[in-house]
Design a protein around this motif. Structure first.
Motif, PDB file in Angstrom:
ATOM      1  N   PRO A  30      64.065  54.314  11.455  1.00 45.91           N
ATOM      2  CA  PRO A  30      65.148  54.921  12.651  1.00 45.91           C
ATOM      3  C   PRO A  30      64.695  54.273  13.990  1.00 45.91           C
ATOM      4  N   THR A  31      63.581  54.071  14.179  1.00 48.65           N
ATOM      5  CA  THR A  31      63.068  53.258  15.488  1.00 48.65           C
ATOM      6  C   THR A  31      63.568  51.950  15.372  1.00 48.65           C
ATOM      7  N   ILE A  32      63.433  51.085  14.567  1.00 49.07           N
ATOM      8  CA  ILE A  32      63.886  49.755  14.569  1.00 49.07           C
ATOM      9  C   ILE A  32      65.350  49.872  14.878  1.00 49.07           C
ATOM     10  N   LYS A  33      66.221  50.541  14.157  1.00 48.07           N
ATOM     11  CA  LYS A  33      67.647  50.835  14.359  1.00 48.07           C
ATOM     12  C   LYS A  33      67.791  51.135  15.622  1.00 48.07           C
ATOM     13  N   ARG A  34      67.220  51.983  16.472  1.00 50.58           N
ATOM     14  CA  ARG A  34      67.332  52.531  17.893  1.00 50.58           C
ATOM     15  C   ARG A  34      67.074  51.181  18.644  1.00 50.58           C
ATOM     16  N   LEU A  35      66.083  50.516  18.588  1.00 49.54           N
ATOM     17  CA  LEU A  35      65.678  49.440  19.338  1.00 49.54           C
ATOM     18  C   LEU A  35      66.780  48.304  19.155  1.00 49.54           C
ATOM     19  N   GLU A  36      66.813  48.050  18.105  1.00 55.46           N
ATOM     20  CA  GLU A  36      67.895  46.671  17.949  1.00 55.46           C
ATOM     21  C   GLU A  36      69.280  47.329  18.444  1.00 55.46           C
ATOM     22  N   ALA A  37      69.613  48.466  18.652  1.00 59.29           N
ATOM     23  CA  ALA A  37      71.240  48.930  18.957  1.00 59.29           C
ATOM     24  C   ALA A  37      71.422  48.608  20.174  1.00 59.29           C
ATOM     25  N   LYS A  38      70.690  48.533  21.208  1.00 65.12           N
ATOM     26  CA  LYS A  38      70.711  48.405  22.578  1.00 65.12           C
ATOM     27  C   LYS A  38      70.435  47.036  22.846  1.00 65.12           C
ATOM     28  N   PRO A  39      71.310  46.426  23.725  1.00 64.21           N
ATOM     29  CA  PRO A  39      70.980  44.750  23.956  1.00 64.21           C
ATOM     30  C   PRO A  39      70.127  44.622  25.047  1.00 64.21           C
ATOM     31  N   GLY A  40      69.382  43.662  25.109  1.00 62.48           N
ATOM     32  CA  GLY A  40      68.367  43.309  26.116  1.00 62.48           C
ATOM     33  C   GLY A  40      67.111  43.756  25.962  1.00 62.48           C
ATOM     34  N   PRO A  41      66.094  43.781  26.696  1.00 64.69           N
ATOM     35  CA  PRO A  41      64.635  44.120  26.724  1.00 64.69           C
ATOM     36  C   PRO A  41      64.551  45.438  25.999  1.00 64.69           C
ATOM     37  N   MET A  42      63.461  45.363  25.016  1.00 61.14           N
ATOM     38  CA  MET A  42      63.411  46.562  24.099  1.00 61.14           C
ATOM     39  C   MET A  42      62.517  47.612  24.797  1.00 61.14           C
ATOM     40  N   ASN A  43      62.809  48.844  25.046  1.00 56.69           N
ATOM     41  CA  ASN A  43      62.495  49.934  25.770  1.00 56.69           C
ATOM     42  C   ASN A  43      61.629  50.589  24.504  1.00 56.69           C
ATOM     43  N   ALA A  44      60.199  50.277  24.495  1.00 62.19           N
ATOM     44  CA  ALA A  44      59.300  50.779  23.557  1.00 62.19           C
ATOM     45  C   ALA A  44      58.013  50.986  23.872  1.00 62.19           C
TER      46      ALA A  44
END
Length: 86
Positions: A30-44
């Motif tokens: 679920p974290t990977i899906k959330r991070l990949e869904a938003k374009p640009g720099p990853m907010n993690a």
């Protein structure tokens, strides 16, 4: 800065699905899906980004800095890898 586009491109080069990246990195699906869904720099958190980077790098992907042309990824040269590891 790691972007969602770089992670998706890295997975494509490795022919990995999101579940493969989750398994290799220890980051939840679920974290990977959330991070990949938003374009640009990853907010993690830093450890999450480090785990994702480490997983694809260990599988043979290199991250390329922007250098004016935008960040990217590529596969390491298999000949160079075998010579340096041998």
């Amino acid at each position: 800065m790691l972007t969602s586009e770089q992670i998706r491109a890295a997975r494509a080069l490795l022919r990995w699905e999101q579940k493969d990246l989750a398994s290799a990195s220890g980051v939840s699906l679920p974290t990977i899906k959330r991070l990949e869904a938003k374009p640009g720099p990853m907010n993690a958190h830093g450890p999450t980004l480090a785990a994702l980077s480490r997983a694809v790098e260990e599988a043979g992907v290199q991250f390329i800095s922007g250098n004016g042309g935008g960040p990217g990824v590529r596969l390491r040269d298999p000949i160079h890898i075998s010579q340096s590891e041998g």
